[in-house]
Design a protein around this motif. Structure first.
Motif, short mmCIF file in Angstrom:
data_model
loop_
_atom_site.label_atom_id
_atom_site.label_comp_id
_atom_site.label_asym_id
_atom_site.label_seq_id
_atom_site.Cartn_x
_atom_site.Cartn_y
_atom_site.Cartn_z
N LEU A 31 51.94 5.97 55.19
CA LEU A 31 52.20 7.13 54.69
C LEU A 31 52.18 7.78 56.09
O LEU A 31 52.96 8.74 56.13
N LEU A 32 51.25 7.43 57.11
CA LEU A 32 51.24 8.12 58.50
C LEU A 32 52.68 7.78 58.96
O LEU A 32 53.09 8.71 59.83
N GLU A 33 52.94 6.83 58.82
CA GLU A 33 54.34 6.34 59.57
C GLU A 33 55.51 7.22 59.00
O GLU A 33 56.16 7.66 59.81
N TYR A 34 55.50 7.32 57.64
CA TYR A 34 56.38 8.25 56.98
C TYR A 34 56.31 9.72 57.61
O TYR A 34 57.32 10.26 57.82
N LYS A 35 55.20 10.02 57.78
CA LYS A 35 54.96 11.37 58.12
C LYS A 35 55.49 11.71 59.70
O LYS A 35 56.04 12.80 59.97
N ASN A 36 55.17 10.68 60.48
CA ASN A 36 55.69 10.79 61.65
C ASN A 36 57.23 10.62 61.80
O ASN A 36 57.86 11.58 62.42
N TYR A 37 57.81 9.77 61.00
CA TYR A 37 59.30 9.73 60.95
C TYR A 37 59.78 10.85 60.41
O TYR A 37 60.76 11.67 61.00
N TYR A 38 59.20 11.69 59.32
CA TYR A 38 59.73 12.77 58.84
C TYR A 38 59.60 13.84 59.95
O TYR A 38 60.66 14.75 60.08
N GLN A 39 58.35 14.02 60.85
CA GLN A 39 58.37 14.97 61.76
C GLN A 39 59.44 15.04 62.80
O GLN A 39 59.89 15.91 63.42
N ASN A 40 59.46 13.79 63.01
CA ASN A 40 60.53 13.44 64.22
C ASN A 40 61.92 13.97 63.62
O ASN A 40 62.47 14.56 64.62
N LEU A 41 62.30 13.61 62.60
CA LEU A 41 63.55 13.97 62.15
C LEU A 41 63.86 15.53 61.85
O LEU A 41 64.71 15.84 62.52
N GLN A 42 62.62 16.16 61.66
CA GLN A 42 62.56 17.51 61.44
C GLN A 42 62.78 18.18 62.97
O GLN A 42 63.56 19.16 63.13
N GLN A 43 62.05 17.51 63.95
CA GLN A 43 62.22 18.06 65.34
C GLN A 43 63.53 17.95 65.82
O GLN A 43 64.15 18.57 66.34
N THR A 44 64.09 16.77 65.55
CA THR A 44 65.48 16.31 66.14
C THR A 44 66.53 17.33 65.50
O THR A 44 67.53 17.89 66.16
N LEU A 45 66.44 17.70 64.19
CA LEU A 45 67.42 18.13 63.60
C LEU A 45 67.28 19.98 64.07
O LEU A 45 68.01 20.51 63.99
N ARG A 46 65.94 20.25 64.45
CA ARG A 46 65.91 21.72 64.86
C ARG A 46 66.38 21.78 66.28
O ARG A 46 67.03 22.91 66.34
N ASP A 47 65.98 20.89 67.13
CA ASP A 47 66.50 20.96 68.42
C ASP A 47 67.84 20.57 69.00
O ASP A 47 68.48 20.79 69.63
N LEU A 48 68.32 19.49 68.18
CA LEU A 48 69.52 18.80 68.38
C LEU A 48 69.74 18.47 69.72
O LEU A 48 70.70 18.96 70.51
N PRO A 49 68.85 17.48 70.50
CA PRO A 49 69.10 17.21 71.79
C PRO A 49 70.20 16.46 72.06
O PRO A 49 70.67 15.66 71.38
N ASN A 50 70.77 16.72 73.34
CA ASN A 50 72.14 16.13 73.65
C ASN A 50 71.74 14.78 73.76
O ASN A 50 73.04 14.10 73.19
N GLU A 51 70.69 14.24 74.13
CA GLU A 51 70.34 13.00 74.53
C GLU A 51 70.59 12.08 73.19
O GLU A 51 71.14 10.98 72.96
N VAL A 52 70.02 12.70 72.19
CA VAL A 52 69.96 11.91 70.83
C VAL A 52 71.21 12.03 70.11
O VAL A 52 71.87 10.94 69.64
N CYS A 53 71.86 13.24 70.23
CA CYS A 53 73.35 13.39 69.63
C CYS A 53 74.38 12.41 70.40
O CYS A 53 75.23 11.73 69.71
#
Lengths: 230, 385, 144
Positions: free
Chosen positions: B67-89
């Motif tokens: 569940l902690l892993e899921y939480k990390n995954y979720y937060q990482n996803l949220q962070q990425t969608l909020r900032d849309l960093p060029n490197e990830v895109c």
């Protein structure tokens, strides 16, 4: 009740060679004025007149005349010369004629309005995205803030009500040819603000069609939107 | 763009040995932990045992590593969608290939493209929902997001203006009801959605939990259309109804509008060209099929009166089999010496009406010449009877 | 107002008619087995430069390589939502290249057999128009 007879043949120029017995019967037409009677043709002088008493025939005769009160008033109050915009009298009169007038017998501004209103919408939103800088610089796209669009503030730039007020302040409201839906009600009930704003929109449309995008956008930005700010 | 999934170390070393260059074309994704292979397209199947509802507790006292892993995954996803960093895109193959497919300019970054694919209704809630507090399981509609909300509004203005201008330049006398229908035929939600689908854009239908369980990299979702918050699956039958929520069709139509708006910020001409290529010249519309005349003869008479032409007269031009079961009449409608239109029909009245419709169609669908010396045609207005 | 517009008539797509052609194939998945004998050809194919060249030539297509036991399969995914899987078991790299070419050039549509004389499909009206016995100055025309 005033009666007037007119030869229909001369009105519509029917070719004398193709007369049929039915045509000759319809040659004489009775034009009615006064109270409306269903099925009877009305006298044009009774409806070719705007709510402020200006007659269409008078304006039409003044086309191309430099001393014309109607056209000189429009040209003096709108800075067409300043932006090097040339609009001829026919087009100007068409802009100032609403669809409701004379049952669409004379050229009216509906199509010009469509063109102009869509152009104005773009100009207003460009004005909005360029002038409102966001607090968070990261959400800007090439320096433009699209998050302001859709807000009530950006919707109110060049709104119908504001444009109508602006036209009134220029003193052009009385020059518009339109017909009241209900003569007994006041102008607001009859949708005057919408009609007045549509005239300004169609002016923009007419300028766009005849003078090109660049002159029109400078007219909109430096005249309409400047006045919007003050 | 090439991606390796589940390639074993042996294969990978083999591939590397044969001199595969690093760079834009090749990319190695070796993050798969499980043996099961990974598909991101269409038929991806999730094990049936994973149909638990995605509600991880935010209670820290429960020390469950998954569940902690899921939480990390979720937060990482949220962070990425909020900032849309060029490197990830730039890592997202779907996004990069879509960019290439549409032939977008370099200034149009993949991050901007991903923003065009993000609807405001897809924002993930900041607080993870718990079983006690289900109210937090809500989309948060903030104005400071990287989404296509404003872009869509501006894009719609651009599209409408361009389409109206195109139609009125081509057919200056088009009646307003027909003009409205024609504009709709080019840029209604359904049409725009079908265009976006024909670009190969898929919508994100997998819930965050399903993606987590399949170990899907975060960049995969960046190339998909996100239009609802993916905490629950659609198949759960729960849909939040809100003003800002879209149907799938409406959500797809936002994409093309936002891309147009973004192109406009780079160069106005680019946006115009894009609209022309994909919507106006790129599609066919037979304008004559949009007309419906109710009283064509009356309307034509009115038109002739307004334009100071002679009264229209219908004349029988040819006929065949008047007394048979299948007669044909050909009627022409004339104004003086000039023939305005012609129609055929099984009765005189039908032929007469068709002739009048033909004449009206020729008036309304008049196209000016492309000669620049011709004066702009200003339409006096649709005929009112 | 007498003339009305007929709603819900939509414009028809003509891919490539403007200045933009959208390639119908969006994704190709190459599935191979690291152990099976039927995958020997595709293993050879993957270790050469061929796929690299194809991928750099078609930058609009997403290529995905998947390791999975069983016969090797290459699958093309298309913009119309369909996909085409081709089994490439026991094939030489050259043959696989040809199969890949099939996927790349396909529109993704179902293969149809067109009947004879049904070769022209057009959205446009006939340029000549429909022949009418009532028009033209042919002697056979019934007199008006």
């Amino acid at each position: 009740m005033m009666l007037s007879n007119q030869i229909r043949g001369s009105l519509f120029g029917i070719n004398k060679n193709c007369f049929t017995p039915r045509d000759t019967l319809r040659l004489i037409t009775y034009l009615h004025s006064g109270n409306r009677v269903r099925g009877i043709k009305r006298d044009p002088t009774s409806y070719m007149i705007n709510p402020y008493g200006l007659t269409y025939d008078k304006v039409q005769k003044e086309k191309g005349v430099s001393t014309s009160e109607f056209f000189s008033k429009i040209r003096n109050n709108l800075p067409l010369k300043k932006f090097d915009i040339s609009v001829d009298d026919n087009l100007l009169l068409q802009c100032f004629t609403h669809k409701s007038f004379a049952h669409g017998k004379v050229p009216y501004n509906e199509k010009l309005f469509i063109m102009g209103s869509h152009f104005l919408k773009i100009q207003a939103s460009v004005y909005s995205i360029k002038s409102n800088k966001a607090k968070d610089k990261d959400t800007l796209i090439n320096g433009m803030n699209f998050n302001t669009l859709g807000s009530t503030m950006s919707k109110q730039i060049l709104s119908e009500y504001k444009l109508a007020q602006f036209m009134e302040s220029l003193g052009l409201k009385e020059l518009i040819f339109w017909k009241k839906r209900n003569v007994n009600e006041n102008n607001d009930f009859n949708g005057e603000p919408k009609i007045v704003s549509s005239v300004l929109n169609s002016l923009v449309g007419a300028i766009l069609l005849t003078n090109g995008v660049e002159k029109t956008s400078s007219f909109v930005n430096d005249f309409l939107l400047k006045n919007e700010e003050s | 763009m090439l991606k390796l999934y589940g390639a074993t170390n042996l294969m990978r070393s083999q591939l590397l040995k044969f001199g595969i260059p690093k760079g834009n074309v090749w990319k190695y994704q070796c993050s798969i932990k499980t043996c099961s292979s990974y598909y991101s397209t269409g038929t991806a199947t999730t094990p049936s045992s994973h149909t638990i509802s995605p509600i991880p507790p935010s209670n820290e006292s429960i020390k469950t590593p998954q569940l902690l892993e899921y939480k990390n995954y979720y937060q990482n996803l949220q962070q990425t969608l909020r900032d849309l960093p060029n490197e990830v895109c730039d890592q997202s193959t779907t996004l990069v290939t879509l960019h290439k497919r549409l032939g977008l300019p370099k200034e149009f970054s993949t991050a901007l493209l991903s923003r065009c694919l993000t609807c405001r209704s897809s924002n993930l809630p900041t607080t993870l929902p718990t079983s006690q507090n289900t109210k937090l399981n809500r989309t948060n509609y903030s104005n400071q997001q990287r989404d296509n909300y404003g872009l869509n509004i501006f894009g719609k203005n651009l599209l409408t203006f361009q389409t109206v201008k195109y139609l009125l330049d081509k057919y200056p006398r088009l009646p307003t009801p027909v003009l409205n229908v024609a504009v709709n035929a080019y840029i209604s939600d359904e049409v725009l959605a079908s265009i976006v689908k024909s670009w190969g854009v898929e919508s994100e239908n997998q819930s965050v939990m399903e993606r987590f369980l399949r170990n899907e990299p975060v960049d995969v979702t960046l190339g998909k259309l996100r239009y609802f918050n993916n905490l629950k699956r659609i198949s759960d039958g729960i849909e939040s109804i809100s003003k800002l929520n879209f149907s799938e069709t409406a959500a797809y139509s936002l994409v093309i509008r936002s891309i147009t708006a973004t192109l406009w910020t780079i160069d106005e001409n680019l946006a115009t060209k894009f609209i022309n290529d994909h919507i106006l010249f790129g599609r066919k519309l037979d304008i004559t099929r949009l007309f419906q005349f109710e009283q064509p003869t009356r309307e034509l008479a009115r038109l002739c009166e307004r334009e100071h032409l002679e009264r229209p007269i219908s004349r029988l031009m040819a006929e065949s089999g008047r007394l048979s079961k299948s007669p044909v009449f050909i009627v022409g409608v004339f104004s003086g010496e000039e023939k305005l239109g012609e129609g055929f029909g099984a009765s005189l009245n039908e032929a007469k009406a068709k002739a009048a419709s033909d004449a009206l169609m020729k008036w309304y669908c008049y196209q000016p010449t492309k000669d620049p010396n011709q004066k702009t045609v200003i339409d006096p207005g649709t005929i009112i009877v | 107002m007498v003339v009305k517009g007929i709603a819900n008539r939509f414009s028809i797509a003509r891919n490539g008619y403007g200045d933009s052609f959208i390639h119908p194939c969006k994704k190709i998945i190459i599935q191979y087995c690291n152990w099976g004998g039927s995958s020997q050809g595709i293993r050879q194919f993957l270790t050469t430069d061929k796929l690299n060249n194809i991928a750099s030539k078609h930058q609009q297509i997403e290529f995905e390589i998947v390791k999975k036991s069983g016969h090797p399969v290459i699958t093309g995914w298309y913009n119309n939502g369909r996909h085409k899987p081709i089994c490439v078991k026991n094939m030489e790299p050259m043959e696989i290249n040809k199969k890949l070419e099939i996927l790349l050039t396909s529109s993704g549509d179902i293969l149809r057999r067109y009947t004879k004389n049904d070769n022209v499909k057009s959205l446009n009206k006939s340029v000549r128009g429909i022949w009418s016995p009532f028009h033209g100055n042919n002697d056979a025309t019934p007199s008006v």
